[in-house]
Enzyme design. Sequence first.
Site, short mmCIF file in Angstrom:
data_model
loop_
_atom_site.label_atom_id
_atom_site.label_comp_id
_atom_site.label_asym_id
_atom_site.label_seq_id
_atom_site.Cartn_x
_atom_site.Cartn_y
_atom_site.Cartn_z
N GLY A 1 18.10 40.30 0.88
CA GLY A 1 18.01 40.61 1.84
C GLY A 1 18.36 41.85 2.70
N ASP A 2 18.79 41.81 4.28
CA ASP A 2 19.49 43.33 4.10
C ASP A 2 20.60 43.65 3.93
OD1 ASP A 2 16.84 43.19 6.01
OD2 ASP A 2 17.31 42.47 7.96
N GLN B 1 11.63 27.68 -2.19
CA GLN B 1 11.36 27.71 -3.50
C GLN B 1 12.66 27.06 -4.02
OE1 GLN B 1 9.68 30.46 -5.07
NE2 GLN B 1 8.79 30.01 -3.01
N PRO C 1 28.87 35.49 -10.45
CA PRO C 1 28.23 34.88 -10.92
C PRO C 1 27.29 33.78 -10.02
CG PRO C 1 29.87 34.73 -12.47
CD PRO C 1 30.24 35.37 -11.49
N TYR D 1 -16.21 49.93 -3.69
CA TYR D 1 -17.11 51.06 -3.19
C TYR D 1 -18.31 49.81 -2.21
CZ TYR D 1 -20.57 53.76 -1.97
OH TYR D 1 -21.72 54.64 -1.23
N THR E 1 25.67 38.35 -7.64
CA THR E 1 26.94 39.57 -7.41
C THR E 1 27.68 39.58 -8.39
OG1 THR E 1 28.36 37.26 -6.32
CG2 THR E 1 26.85 38.71 -4.69
N CYS F 1 9.32 41.21 12.20
CA CYS F 1 8.65 41.97 12.32
C CYS F 1 7.26 41.85 13.77
CB CYS F 1 8.10 42.11 10.63
SG CYS F 1 9.13 42.89 9.00
N TYR G 1 25.33 34.41 -5.00
CA TYR G 1 23.92 35.44 -4.81
C TYR G 1 23.65 36.02 -3.83
CZ TYR G 1 22.50 32.73 -9.54
OH TYR G 1 21.94 32.19 -10.19
N LYS H 1 -15.90 58.10 -4.85
CA LYS H 1 -14.89 58.58 -5.86
C LYS H 1 -13.79 58.84 -4.38
CE LYS H 1 -16.13 62.95 -7.25
NZ LYS H 1 -17.42 62.77 -7.18
#
Length: 444
Positions: free
Chosen positions: A279-280, A19, A273, A423, A270, A43, A276, A431
Amino acid sequence: MNKIVIVGAVGGGATAAGQLRFYDPDVQIIVFDRDSTMSYAACGTPYVIGGVIEDEESIIMTDPKRFKKKRDIDVHMRHEVIAIDRAAKKVLVHNLETGEQFEESYDALILAPGGSAIVPKIEGLDTSKVFTLRNFEDMQKIDQFIKTAQPKNCVVSGGGFIGLEMAENLKNIGLDVSLVHRSPTIMSILDTDISLMIEKELALQDVKLITGTEIKKTEGKTIHLSNGIDIQADFIIMSVGLRPNTRLAMKAGLTIGETDGIQTNEFMQTNDPSIYAIGDASENFDMVTGDPKRVPLASPAHRQAFIAASHLTGNKVAKKGLLGTSVLKIFSLTAAMTGLNEKAIQDKNLAFATVTHTGNSNAGYYPDHSEITLKVHYDPQTRKILGAQCIGGKGVDKRIDVIVTAIYGGLTIDDLQALELCYAPPYSSPKDPINMVGYKALSK
């Protein structure tokens, strides 16, 4: 901003690096990670072990050489950052291959150190074959052991995400699986009634579930449980929890919050300044209550990476909090949740009401349909949605995704009945279950 150093090269760290380069073509970016594999889909690791994903290399998104060529970002694997000199704006780096140590300066520092699997102190554990699953190398070790030793049975300790995903995948490749969990019910982020539906599915799939107990002692392949039961197992998967890697931050004097994560503001900064945390290992705040919250999942890490990178490149996009939205596949069932569960609401002494709807995922006359249960907690006065859970066959995830969008957009429980959702018989009903929850809440 001339030079940014990132600690961690997996989900959050690698995403932040990408990024930053997207928004600033000129900034110098250096990434350090103590492991040997960068930017892999953590994952996906249980599904490699279970043979669902046949090529383990397919879960690796990139490598240092490709990252350098495509994005001009320097990534140094097997390099551990062991100290931060905040005053001098330098980090001390240890090359784990050569033993060399050196300093690297920074204008801004992003910490994405992740977390480590908790392994309890258990008598005799060193006599047994024990694995954790936190990184690519862990996955390879488990996979190699299964292929070479050809074990017949195993014990999975811990009934959270990793434990349940491993139980399913190990069962699918023919192992006899026992799942041991300390609490009375598995998946503590879910309400008890929803957890019990998962337990029923485990029983149907012949996974032996033993709750309210833990491993007390091991002697080789004999596993002694605290309730007096003994189990025979060729190996153990230890998945009892995750400890955020905050040692580096603590040594540097960064504030550690109530959830044991590195405390951050809405821009992921944090108390320093120029540093940063994402994440986990980072702590942010709950979108519903504003209380401190830490969510060690992939989606929040990627979002936090975007927020930190945006802030560093002059675009102040604030984090609006964490919901802890998550989804789990367990054999034929899918379970998903967002926001606060019943226990969290009660612990915070919040007034709440609950509406539950059990119905079909789509038209009952259509051949491919399944039953789903959607449960939503809300404030009876303000009608604000506090949290939701859904379990069943198909279409579980999309219902929770709608609830997430409703919470984010400030919709009330009553607004759900008015949503004009897709739908057609293969997908829903005139619904939708979302609408039905809204109608039921209105009737209250």
